[in-house]
Motif scaffolding. Sequence first.
Motif, mmCIF file in Angstrom:
data_model
loop_
_atom_site.group_PDB
_atom_site.id
_atom_site.type_symbol
_atom_site.label_atom_id
_atom_site.label_comp_id
_atom_site.label_asym_id
_atom_site.label_seq_id
_atom_site.Cartn_x
_atom_site.Cartn_y
_atom_site.Cartn_z
ATOM 1 N N MET A 17 0.770 -1.361 -0.061
ATOM 2 C CA MET A 17 0.183 0.178 -0.059
ATOM 3 C C MET A 17 0.890 1.390 -0.037
ATOM 4 S SD MET A 17 -3.029 1.443 2.645
ATOM 5 C CE MET A 17 -1.886 1.330 3.998
ATOM 6 N N LEU A 18 0.492 2.173 -1.009
ATOM 7 C CA LEU A 18 1.164 3.404 -0.939
ATOM 8 C C LEU A 18 0.037 4.269 -0.374
ATOM 9 C CD1 LEU A 18 2.563 3.562 -4.542
ATOM 10 C CD2 LEU A 18 3.704 2.576 -2.377
ATOM 11 N N ARG A 19 0.498 4.643 0.731
ATOM 12 C CA ARG A 19 -0.393 5.813 1.518
ATOM 13 C C ARG A 19 -0.095 7.390 1.382
ATOM 14 N NH1 ARG A 19 1.011 5.335 7.253
ATOM 15 N NH2 ARG A 19 -1.139 6.107 7.663
ATOM 16 N N PHE A 20 -1.364 7.986 1.195
ATOM 17 C CA PHE A 20 -1.100 9.357 0.925
ATOM 18 C C PHE A 20 -0.234 9.928 -0.185
ATOM 19 C CE2 PHE A 20 -1.332 9.441 6.106
ATOM 20 C CZ PHE A 20 -2.768 9.171 5.917
ATOM 21 N N VAL A 21 -0.570 9.389 -1.411
ATOM 22 C CA VAL A 21 0.115 9.589 -2.629
ATOM 23 C C VAL A 21 -0.060 11.077 -3.014
ATOM 24 C CG1 VAL A 21 -0.076 7.207 -3.355
ATOM 25 C CG2 VAL A 21 -1.906 8.539 -3.962
ATOM 26 N N GLU A 22 -1.212 11.779 -2.205
ATOM 27 C CA GLU A 22 -1.105 13.023 -2.685
ATOM 28 C C GLU A 22 0.058 14.075 -2.321
ATOM 29 O OE1 GLU A 22 -2.710 12.587 1.341
ATOM 30 O OE2 GLU A 22 -2.904 11.602 -0.427
ATOM 31 N N GLN A 23 1.146 13.396 -1.595
ATOM 32 C CA GLN A 23 2.212 13.912 -1.262
ATOM 33 C C GLN A 23 3.055 14.266 -2.322
ATOM 34 O OE1 GLN A 23 3.970 12.406 2.731
ATOM 35 N NE2 GLN A 23 2.834 10.816 2.171
ATOM 36 N N LEU A 24 3.029 13.300 -3.223
ATOM 37 C CA LEU A 24 3.765 13.444 -4.808
ATOM 38 C C LEU A 24 2.970 14.339 -5.648
ATOM 39 C CD1 LEU A 24 4.926 9.779 -5.090
ATOM 40 C CD2 LEU A 24 5.881 11.671 -4.020
ATOM 41 N N SER A 25 3.603 15.481 -6.276
ATOM 42 C CA SER A 25 2.782 16.138 -7.009
ATOM 43 C C SER A 25 1.798 15.629 -8.145
ATOM 44 C CB SER A 25 3.639 17.413 -7.594
ATOM 45 O OG SER A 25 4.881 16.855 -8.273
ATOM 46 N N ALA A 26 2.717 14.743 -8.721
ATOM 47 C CA ALA A 26 1.924 14.087 -10.029
ATOM 48 C C ALA A 26 0.399 13.455 -9.610
ATOM 49 C CB ALA A 26 2.676 13.163 -10.675
ATOM 50 N N TYR A 27 0.732 12.809 -8.375
ATOM 51 C CA TYR A 27 -0.574 11.886 -7.920
ATOM 52 C C TYR A 27 -1.448 12.927 -7.246
ATOM 53 C CZ TYR A 27 2.037 7.911 -9.230
ATOM 54 O OH TYR A 27 2.604 6.969 -9.481
ATOM 55 N N SER A 28 -1.075 13.968 -6.642
ATOM 56 C CA SER A 28 -1.994 15.360 -6.317
ATOM 57 C C SER A 28 -2.670 15.732 -7.325
ATOM 58 C CB SER A 28 -0.932 16.283 -5.479
ATOM 59 O OG SER A 28 -1.786 17.251 -5.086
ATOM 60 N N GLY A 29 -2.180 15.916 -8.369
ATOM 61 C CA GLY A 29 -2.563 16.380 -9.770
ATOM 62 C C GLY A 29 -4.004 15.601 -10.116
ATOM 63 N N LEU A 30 -3.405 14.169 -10.192
ATOM 64 C CA LEU A 30 -4.395 13.110 -10.428
ATOM 65 C C LEU A 30 -5.569 13.032 -9.733
ATOM 66 C CD1 LEU A 30 -5.085 10.454 -12.131
ATOM 67 C CD2 LEU A 30 -3.821 9.329 -10.619
ATOM 68 N N LEU A 31 -5.357 13.119 -8.259
ATOM 69 C CA LEU A 31 -6.558 13.265 -7.333
ATOM 70 C C LEU A 31 -7.492 14.247 -7.705
ATOM 71 C CD1 LEU A 31 -5.035 11.962 -4.078
ATOM 72 C CD2 LEU A 31 -5.990 10.538 -5.934
ATOM 73 N N ASP A 32 -6.819 15.329 -7.853
ATOM 74 C CA ASP A 32 -7.627 16.629 -7.998
ATOM 75 C C ASP A 32 -8.332 16.573 -9.280
ATOM 76 O OD1 ASP A 32 -6.587 18.013 -5.708
ATOM 77 O OD2 ASP A 32 -5.100 19.102 -6.928
ATOM 78 N N ARG A 33 -7.925 16.275 -10.450
ATOM 79 C CA ARG A 33 -8.653 15.812 -11.661
ATOM 80 C C ARG A 33 -10.140 15.053 -11.346
ATOM 81 N NH1 ARG A 33 -3.441 15.980 -13.652
ATOM 82 N NH2 ARG A 33 -3.380 13.450 -13.858
ATOM 83 N N LEU A 34 -9.731 13.685 -10.817
ATOM 84 C CA LEU A 34 -10.792 12.891 -10.401
ATOM 85 C C LEU A 34 -11.880 13.433 -9.371
ATOM 86 C CD1 LEU A 34 -8.812 9.390 -9.895
ATOM 87 C CD2 LEU A 34 -10.177 10.059 -11.869
ATOM 88 N N MET A 35 -11.489 14.264 -8.558
ATOM 89 C CA MET A 35 -12.546 14.680 -7.230
ATOM 90 C C MET A 35 -13.151 15.829 -8.302
ATOM 91 S SD MET A 35 -12.433 13.196 -4.593
ATOM 92 C CE MET A 35 -13.557 14.434 -3.818
ATOM 93 N N ASP A 36 -12.754 16.691 -9.133
ATOM 94 C CA ASP A 36 -13.261 17.625 -9.981
ATOM 95 C C ASP A 36 -14.597 16.916 -10.821
ATOM 96 O OD1 ASP A 36 -11.888 19.647 -9.153
ATOM 97 O OD2 ASP A 36 -10.496 19.740 -11.008
ATOM 98 N N GLN A 37 -14.349 15.600 -11.374
ATOM 99 C CA GLN A 37 -15.350 14.853 -12.100
ATOM 100 C C GLN A 37 -16.339 14.184 -11.097
ATOM 101 O OE1 GLN A 37 -13.463 12.234 -15.009
ATOM 102 N NE2 GLN A 37 -11.582 13.474 -14.853
ATOM 103 N N ILE A 38 -15.876 13.799 -10.120
ATOM 104 C CA ILE A 38 -16.874 12.630 -9.161
ATOM 105 C C ILE A 38 -17.381 13.774 -8.156
ATOM 106 C CG2 ILE A 38 -15.509 10.853 -9.667
ATOM 107 C CD1 ILE A 38 -14.540 10.984 -6.758
ATOM 108 N N GLY A 39 -16.931 14.890 -7.787
ATOM 109 C CA GLY A 39 -17.380 15.837 -6.820
ATOM 110 C C GLY A 39 -18.859 16.128 -6.990
#
Length: 251
Positions: A61-83
């Motif tokens: 398990m990789l925890r809190f991947v939002e610490q890495l900028s590329a994965y933070s951007g990925l999460l932001d894009r997904l949340m924009d879609q599913i929010g």
Amino acid sequence: MDQPLLSFEALAKAALELPPQYVERRISNAVNGGEFAMDRLDDADAATVIRSINTSGNWVMLRFVEQLSAYSGLLDRLMDQIGPSISPSTGPGLTIRGFIFISSPGTLTPFHFDCEYNILFQIAGDKHFATYQPIPPWLPLDRHEAYYSAGNNMLPWNDAYEAEANIHQLRPGDALFIPYASPHWVKAGAEPSISLSITWQSAWSQSVGAAMQINPLLRRCGFPTGDLPAWPKAPKWRSLGCRVARKAGLL
């Protein structure tokens, strides 16, 4: 989800970039009701384990991947879609976190619960994802309360629970919403698996967490704790009492 950041090689590199405390390597042959133990049988780093996940017999398990900028951007894009879809069911998402699971074939993630909302995206391989209502007998009140003091989210198992499960068959491209504190266990299929979980809190789930934390104190003092209210009704007084108790050093 065709996403280069979620390939086995990209995740092996991410495992080296994350601080070590956010990379967990566990056994793949756990059992429901048993310990989901860390695997420290050799000195192989997590990147090596991920690259050989087909034969390593591990769950990473990789925890809190939002610490890495590329994965933070990925999460932001997904949340924009599913929010817009999740807000009517949970309220606005707070404290967004990302977890990535890389599993050897046949890995069992034992029966447990998470005190967040979760959408799991299946990226590679397949999984059987078994869910239950967040109520007794599957989620005993004492276990729910104890999580907020001890942090242990594993649950006791009864073989009768297997027939009572709601089984979701997940294949690449599928996604599953797991409600707050919904008990579940997960079994990977015959191929290595990659899954991405986005978790979040809401004002309601935070108030429920505060109520669970103060319940034992209220009970010791002879006060009623009341039932766990269904969303969107919140345990406002217990939540407020929890904040007061924290400030007073009682919790």
